[in-house]
Each structure stands twice: as structure tokens, then as C-alpha cells.
Design a protein around this motif. Structure first.
Motif, PDB file in Angstrom:
ATOM      1  N   GLU A  65       3.136  52.273   4.022  1.00  0.00           N
ATOM      2  CA  GLU A  65       4.354  51.467   4.100  1.00  0.00           C
ATOM      3  C   GLU A  65       4.652  51.059   5.536  1.00  0.00           C
ATOM      4  O   GLU A  65       5.022  49.906   5.808  1.00  0.00           O
ATOM      5  N   LYS A  66       4.445  51.984   6.487  1.00  0.00           N
ATOM      6  CA  LYS A  66       4.642  51.636   7.893  1.00  0.00           C
ATOM      7  C   LYS A  66       3.644  50.579   8.347  1.00  0.00           C
ATOM      8  O   LYS A  66       3.978  49.671   9.118  1.00  0.00           O
ATOM      9  N   LYS A  67       2.408  50.692   7.865  1.00  0.00           N
ATOM     10  CA  LYS A  67       1.393  49.720   8.236  1.00  0.00           C
ATOM     11  C   LYS A  67       1.754  48.331   7.716  1.00  0.00           C
ATOM     12  O   LYS A  67       1.604  47.327   8.412  1.00  0.00           O
ATOM     13  N   LYS A  68       2.255  48.271   6.481  1.00  0.00           N
ATOM     14  CA  LYS A  68       2.662  46.986   5.924  1.00  0.00           C
ATOM     15  C   LYS A  68       3.863  46.415   6.673  1.00  0.00           C
ATOM     16  O   LYS A  68       3.960  45.203   6.883  1.00  0.00           O
ATOM     17  N   MET A  69       4.784  47.267   7.101  1.00  0.00           N
ATOM     18  CA  MET A  69       5.933  46.795   7.858  1.00  0.00           C
ATOM     19  C   MET A  69       5.519  46.226   9.210  1.00  0.00           C
ATOM     20  O   MET A  69       6.129  45.285   9.723  1.00  0.00           O
ATOM     21  N   ARG A  70       4.465  46.785   9.819  1.00  0.00           N
ATOM     22  CA  ARG A  70       3.980  46.242  11.083  1.00  0.00           C
ATOM     23  C   ARG A  70       3.331  44.880  10.881  1.00  0.00           C
ATOM     24  O   ARG A  70       3.347  44.037  11.780  1.00  0.00           O
ATOM     25  N   TRP A  71       2.710  44.697   9.726  1.00  0.00           N
ATOM     26  CA  TRP A  71       2.062  43.412   9.465  1.00  0.00           C
ATOM     27  C   TRP A  71       3.091  42.292   9.342  1.00  0.00           C
ATOM     28  O   TRP A  71       2.814  41.155   9.705  1.00  0.00           O
ATOM     29  N   LYS A  72       4.246  42.620   8.798  1.00  0.00           N
ATOM     30  CA  LYS A  72       5.243  41.594   8.515  1.00  0.00           C
ATOM     31  C   LYS A  72       5.930  41.161   9.804  1.00  0.00           C
ATOM     32  O   LYS A  72       6.385  41.982  10.583  1.00  0.00           O
ATOM     33  N   HIS A  73       6.013  39.874   9.992  1.00  0.00           N
ATOM     34  CA  HIS A  73       6.736  39.305  11.125  1.00  0.00           C
ATOM     35  C   HIS A  73       8.082  38.787  10.633  1.00  0.00           C
ATOM     36  O   HIS A  73       8.180  38.205   9.546  1.00  0.00           O
ATOM     37  N   LYS A  74       9.113  39.006  11.432  1.00  0.00           N
ATOM     38  CA  LYS A  74      10.456  38.635  10.972  1.00  0.00           C
ATOM     39  C   LYS A  74      10.554  37.141  10.676  1.00  0.00           C
ATOM     40  O   LYS A  74      11.106  36.733   9.660  1.00  0.00           O
ATOM     41  N   ALA A  75      10.018  36.317  11.550  1.00  0.00           N
ATOM     42  CA  ALA A  75      10.091  34.874  11.322  1.00  0.00           C
ATOM     43  C   ALA A  75       9.283  34.471  10.096  1.00  0.00           C
ATOM     44  O   ALA A  75       9.700  33.624   9.304  1.00  0.00           O
ATOM     45  N   GLU A  76       8.127  35.123   9.896  1.00  0.00           N
ATOM     46  CA  GLU A  76       7.307  34.790   8.737  1.00  0.00           C
ATOM     47  C   GLU A  76       7.971  35.240   7.450  1.00  0.00           C
ATOM     48  O   GLU A  76       7.914  34.550   6.427  1.00  0.00           O
ATOM     49  N   VAL A  77       8.614  36.429   7.481  1.00  0.00           N
ATOM     50  CA  VAL A  77       9.322  36.911   6.285  1.00  0.00           C
ATOM     51  C   VAL A  77      10.459  35.965   5.925  1.00  0.00           C
ATOM     52  O   VAL A  77      10.676  35.632   4.744  1.00  0.00           O
ATOM     53  N   ALA A  78      11.221  35.509   6.931  1.00  0.00           N
ATOM     54  CA  ALA A  78      12.310  34.574   6.658  1.00  0.00           C
ATOM     55  C   ALA A  78      11.781  33.258   6.097  1.00  0.00           C
ATOM     56  O   ALA A  78      12.380  32.660   5.190  1.00  0.00           O
ATOM     57  N   ASN A  79      10.636  32.820   6.591  1.00  0.00           N
ATOM     58  CA  ASN A  79      10.038  31.586   6.087  1.00  0.00           C
ATOM     59  C   ASN A  79       9.596  31.734   4.631  1.00  0.00           C
ATOM     60  O   ASN A  79       9.792  30.840   3.802  1.00  0.00           O
ATOM     61  N   LEU A  80       9.009  32.894   4.297  1.00  0.00           N
ATOM     62  CA  LEU A  80       8.583  33.136   2.915  1.00  0.00           C
ATOM     63  C   LEU A  80       9.785  33.221   1.975  1.00  0.00           C
ATOM     64  O   LEU A  80       9.738  32.708   0.847  1.00  0.00           O
ATOM     65  N   GLU A  81      10.857  33.877   2.401  1.00  0.00           N
ATOM     66  CA  GLU A  81      12.056  33.960   1.568  1.00  0.00           C
ATOM     67  C   GLU A  81      12.663  32.571   1.347  1.00  0.00           C
ATOM     68  O   GLU A  81      13.125  32.252   0.241  1.00  0.00           O
ATOM     69  N   ARG A  82      12.655  31.732   2.376  1.00  0.00           N
ATOM     70  CA  ARG A  82      13.189  30.376   2.225  1.00  0.00           C
ATOM     71  C   ARG A  82      12.348  29.568   1.243  1.00  0.00           C
ATOM     72  O   ARG A  82      12.885  28.846   0.387  1.00  0.00           O
ATOM     73  N   LYS A  83      11.037  29.718   1.322  1.00  0.00           N
ATOM     74  CA  LYS A  83      10.168  28.995   0.397  1.00  0.00           C
ATOM     75  C   LYS A  83      10.353  29.486  -1.043  1.00  0.00           C
ATOM     76  O   LYS A  83      10.341  28.689  -1.995  1.00  0.00           O
ATOM     77  N   ALA A  84      10.517  30.807  -1.216  1.00  0.00           N
ATOM     78  CA  ALA A  84      10.718  31.344  -2.562  1.00  0.00           C
ATOM     79  C   ALA A  84      12.033  30.843  -3.163  1.00  0.00           C
ATOM     80  O   ALA A  84      12.092  30.473  -4.350  1.00  0.00           O
ATOM     81  N   ALA A  85      13.109  30.822  -2.371  1.00  0.00           N
ATOM     82  CA  ALA A  85      14.386  30.328  -2.878  1.00  0.00           C
ATOM     83  C   ALA A  85      14.301  28.841  -3.211  1.00  0.00           C
ATOM     84  O   ALA A  85      14.862  28.377  -4.221  1.00  0.00           O
ATOM     85  N   ARG A  86      13.579  28.087  -2.414  1.00  0.00           N
ATOM     86  CA  ARG A  86      13.414  26.659  -2.691  1.00  0.00           C
ATOM     87  C   ARG A  86      12.627  26.440  -3.989  1.00  0.00           C
ATOM     88  O   ARG A  86      12.933  25.541  -4.780  1.00  0.00           O
ATOM     89  N   LYS A  87      11.620  27.286  -4.216  1.00  0.00           N
ATOM     90  CA  LYS A  87      10.827  27.167  -5.437  1.00  0.00           C
ATOM     91  C   LYS A  87      11.678  27.460  -6.670  1.00  0.00           C
ATOM     92  O   LYS A  87      11.570  26.788  -7.709  1.00  0.00           O
ATOM     93  N   VAL A  88      12.553  28.472  -6.574  1.00  0.00           N
ATOM     94  CA  VAL A  88      13.432  28.809  -7.700  1.00  0.00           C
ATOM     95  C   VAL A  88      14.398  27.658  -7.972  1.00  0.00           C
ATOM     96  O   VAL A  88      14.633  27.286  -9.143  1.00  0.00           O
ATOM     97  N   ARG A  89      14.975  27.088  -6.937  1.00  0.00           N
ATOM     98  CA  ARG A  89      15.888  25.961  -7.130  1.00  0.00           C
ATOM     99  C   ARG A  89      15.180  24.761  -7.764  1.00  0.00           C
ATOM    100  O   ARG A  89      15.739  24.066  -8.611  1.00  0.00           O
ATOM    101  N   LYS A  90      13.942  24.525  -7.362  1.00  0.00           N
ATOM    102  CA  LYS A  90      13.191  23.410  -7.913  1.00  0.00           C
ATOM    103  C   LYS A  90      12.909  23.622  -9.399  1.00  0.00           C
ATOM    104  O   LYS A  90      13.021  22.693 -10.220  1.00  0.00           O
TER     105      LYS A  90
END
Length: 363
Positions: free
Chosen positions: A313-338
Motif C-alpha cells: 500500500e505504501k508503494k502504491k501511494m508513492r506511485w501516485k502523484h497528486k496532480a495525476e490523481v486529481a486529473n484522473l478523478e476529474r476525468k472519471a467525474a466527466r465520464k459519469v456526467r457524459k
């Protein structure tokens, strides 16, 4: 490849422009296959036998020399030296090829052909008593015993001429000291309009906080959150006490998180966490089973599995970048709205009555 403390890269870069002797790696042998050229682009490496290499060099970059066999007595400035091949590279050597003469920057000569230039002296002309300026060169050199300078980390010795050419009349039996070349000082340009003046840089702009110096006095009450909020929001600075010692709040940002003490503290905290986790799992398994040996085995298995899951879990948290996570969440919300918009359009779809339309009987 390393061979007894020597590498092929050091052999290729054998020529040095440093006048100091800091080590004797150039006296070490190396395999002959390092000198082999596999392509045309490979450098040409020349070398002499280790027993023939010079240990202490008296002709160093920056010296002025003349070459034995050169009738013109032309002075050359030493550009660099190669301690592997005993060659001296001179600056601006002129080579004549037929009628034309060209300037070669990498012309080199053997160490034995070099004579150090001592200066111009007034000597009488042959067959006359009138003196004239004559260049004098060192015919034979002598040195003091080399010693290691621990402060500058290099070997040092003094060199002097025991015999000169032409011979000086007043120097019979004397040793003429030869100074080592001094490095050229860096030319510092005058500051322009884009540079900060020294007075501006040296000006002290820090002001001590106004606190009560008496021992036991209460410090002004200020929180770290309020201080950080005032840094981002200028309109909140009026409500902040300027005399409060807010400098201690910066120790988290300015301290090194990878220091040895902090690493040791994190290691001790992790070891304490693993011991407490093992104790909790062992107590749970002891309550479930009547066999202590079996309970301990199951507890150790669960403990190792949980520690492995935490590391993953710590290794996966290091892989995740805050800006990239925010970008993925924005894309997922946009997909749901579409998808919701498409479903709403299909639900509210209504066709106008027109010819050639067929409505199934089941509907």
C-alpha cells in the motif's frame, strides 16, 4: 573496467592541465588490450613502460620551455602534460608542411626535449664586452625532497637549476630557484544593471521579534495555521502579531527529512509498530484456539501477510502523484456526467409522426 585501481577512462583522459601531483596512479600498469582501437573514432592511446614513467614532474602546464634541437630557440608555453606517455603538449605550435605553415593545437614533444626558460639576462656578446639581453634556459635541474601537504592534499617540492645554457658568470656552484607557474586570476566584470550590488546583498534586513527577554516570560500566542494563512493571504496579516516568534514554525520546512537522526527515529517507530501489531494478532489467535503452538503459527502468518500488505500500500501511494490523481478523478467525474446525459437524452427521446414508420405490435 578497473585494473588495480586504474580505469580505461582515466587512461584515455591521461593528459592533464593541472600542475600538481596528487597521486601516483600514472605509475600503475594496465592491460595492453585497452590501447587497441576497434573503430576509427576510438582515441589513439600511447604509453611507455611503467618503469620509464616520470614520478615527479618538473615541467608542468604554464611553464615556458624551448625544445632541444630547435635552432631558433623559440619559446613554447606548456598547455598540458600526459604522464602515461611522457609527452608535453605545447600551445600554438607551428608545423610547416611544404610551403604552407599551419597552427596545431595538440602538438606534443617528449619530456627529455624540454628545457625550462629562466628569463632574459644581460650577457656579453662573444668577442665583445657590450652586454645584451640573452634568454637563459635550465640545462640541469635539481629538486628538494617532496613532501605531502595534507592541507592542499598534494605533493610539494622546490625546483632549481644547477646548470644553465648559456652559463651565467656569477652562478657557478649556485642553485637558481625556479618558481612554479601561478594560475591566472579570474577576471570579475563590473556589475551591470542586472546584478545586485555587494552593499545590497550584505544589508541585514532581519529584525528580531519583540519578546520579553526575562526568563519564564510568556511568549505571544500565535498558531502555525494563522501564520501560514497570513503568508498566502495578505489581508490577514493585520490581525497577526508581528512581534510573535514565528521563526520556529519553519523548522519543518527547513529541516532535512533524510537526516540520519530522523531515519533512525522512523526505523524505531516502525519496529515498535510491528511489535505491537504482532502482540495484538497473537492475543486474538490465543482467544480463538486452545492450541498455543497452532495459534502462534497462524498469528505469525497473519502478521507477515499484514506487513506485506502495508508495504504494498505504501508503494502504491508513492506511485501516485497528486496532480495525476486529481486529473484522473476529474476525468472519471466527466465520464459519469457524459453517461448520465446520454441516458437522459435516450429516455426523453420522442419521434415525430412521419411516413414509412413502423411500430411493432408488441409495443
Amino acid at each position: 573496467m578497473t585494473y588495480k585501481g586504474y580505469t580505461r577512462l582515466q587512461l584515455i583522459r591521461g593528459a592533464t592541465s593541472s600542475p600538481w601531483t596528487t597521486n601516483f596512479r600514472h605509475l600503475l600498469p594496465f592491460p595492453k588490450k585497452w590501447m587497441k582501437r576497434f573503430t576509427v573514432r576510438d582515441p589513439v592511446i600511447k604509453s611507455v613502460k611503467p618503469k620509464d614513467r616520470i614520478k615527479y614532474w618538473n615541467v608542468v602546464p604554464g611553464d615556458q620551455i624551448r625544445l632541444l634541437g630547435d635552432s631558433s630557440n623559440r619559446l613554447h608555453e606548456v598547455l598540458s602534460i600526459n604522464k602515461i606517455s611522457n609527452r608535453v603538449f605545447v600551445k600554438g605550435a607551428v608545423v610547416s608542411s611544404g610551403v604552407q605553415q599551419k597552427l596545431v593545437s595538440n602538438k606534443n614533444y617528449h619530456y627529455s626535449r624540454c628545457q625550462l626558460f629562466l628569463g632574459n639576462y644581460e650577457l656579453p656578446k662573444p668577442g665583445s664586452t657590450e652586454p645584451r639581453l640573452t634568454p637563459v634556459f635550465a640545462k640541469r635541474l635539481g629538486t628538494t625532497s617532496p613532501f605531502w601537504n595534507p592541507f592542499l592534499r598534494r605533493f610539494e617540492w622546490q625546483r632549481f637549476a644547477t646548470s644553465t645554457y648559456p652559463r651565467l658568470p656569477d652562478s657557478v656552484g649556485e642553485k637558481l630557484p625556479i618558481a612554479w607557474p601561478q594560475p591566472a586570476r579570474a577576471n570579475i566584470p563590473d556589475p551591470s544593471s542586472y546584478d545586485a550590488l555587494h552593499d545590497v546583498v550584505a544589508k541585514v534586513t532581519y529584525q528580531l521579534p519583540k519578546i520579553d527577554p526575562r526568563p519564564g516570560a510568556r511568549l505571544p500566542d500565535v498558531s502555525e495555521d494563522a501564520f501560514l494563512a497570513s503568508v498566502v493571504n495578505p489581508h490577514l496579516r493585520d490581525s497577526l502579531d508581528e512581534s510573535a516568534p514565528v521563526e520556529p514554525f519553519l523548522h519543518k520546512e527547513l529541516s532535512n527529512p533524510h537526516s540520519k537522526a530522523k531515519k533512525l527515529r522512523r526505523f524505531k517507530e516502525y519496529k515498535l509498530h510491528t511489535k505491537e501489531l504482532l502482540k495484538q494478532i497473537l492475543v486474538q489467535e490465543m482467544k480463538r484456539s486452545d492450541n498455543p503452538k497452532e495459534a502462534r503459527t497462524i498469528a505469525m502468518f497473519r502478521w507477515r501477510a499484514q506487513l506485506k500488505a502495508e508495504r504494498e500500500e505504501k508503494k502504491k501511494m508513492r506511485w501516485k502523484h497528486k496532480a495525476e490523481v486529481a486529473n484522473l478523478e476529474r476525468k472519471a467525474a466527466r465520464k459519469v456526467r457524459k453517461e448520465q446525459q446520454q441516458r437522459r437524452l435516450l429516455t426523453e427521446l420522442s419521434l415525430k409522426e412521419a411516413p414509412n414508420q413502423f411500430i411493432p405490435k408488441d409495443v
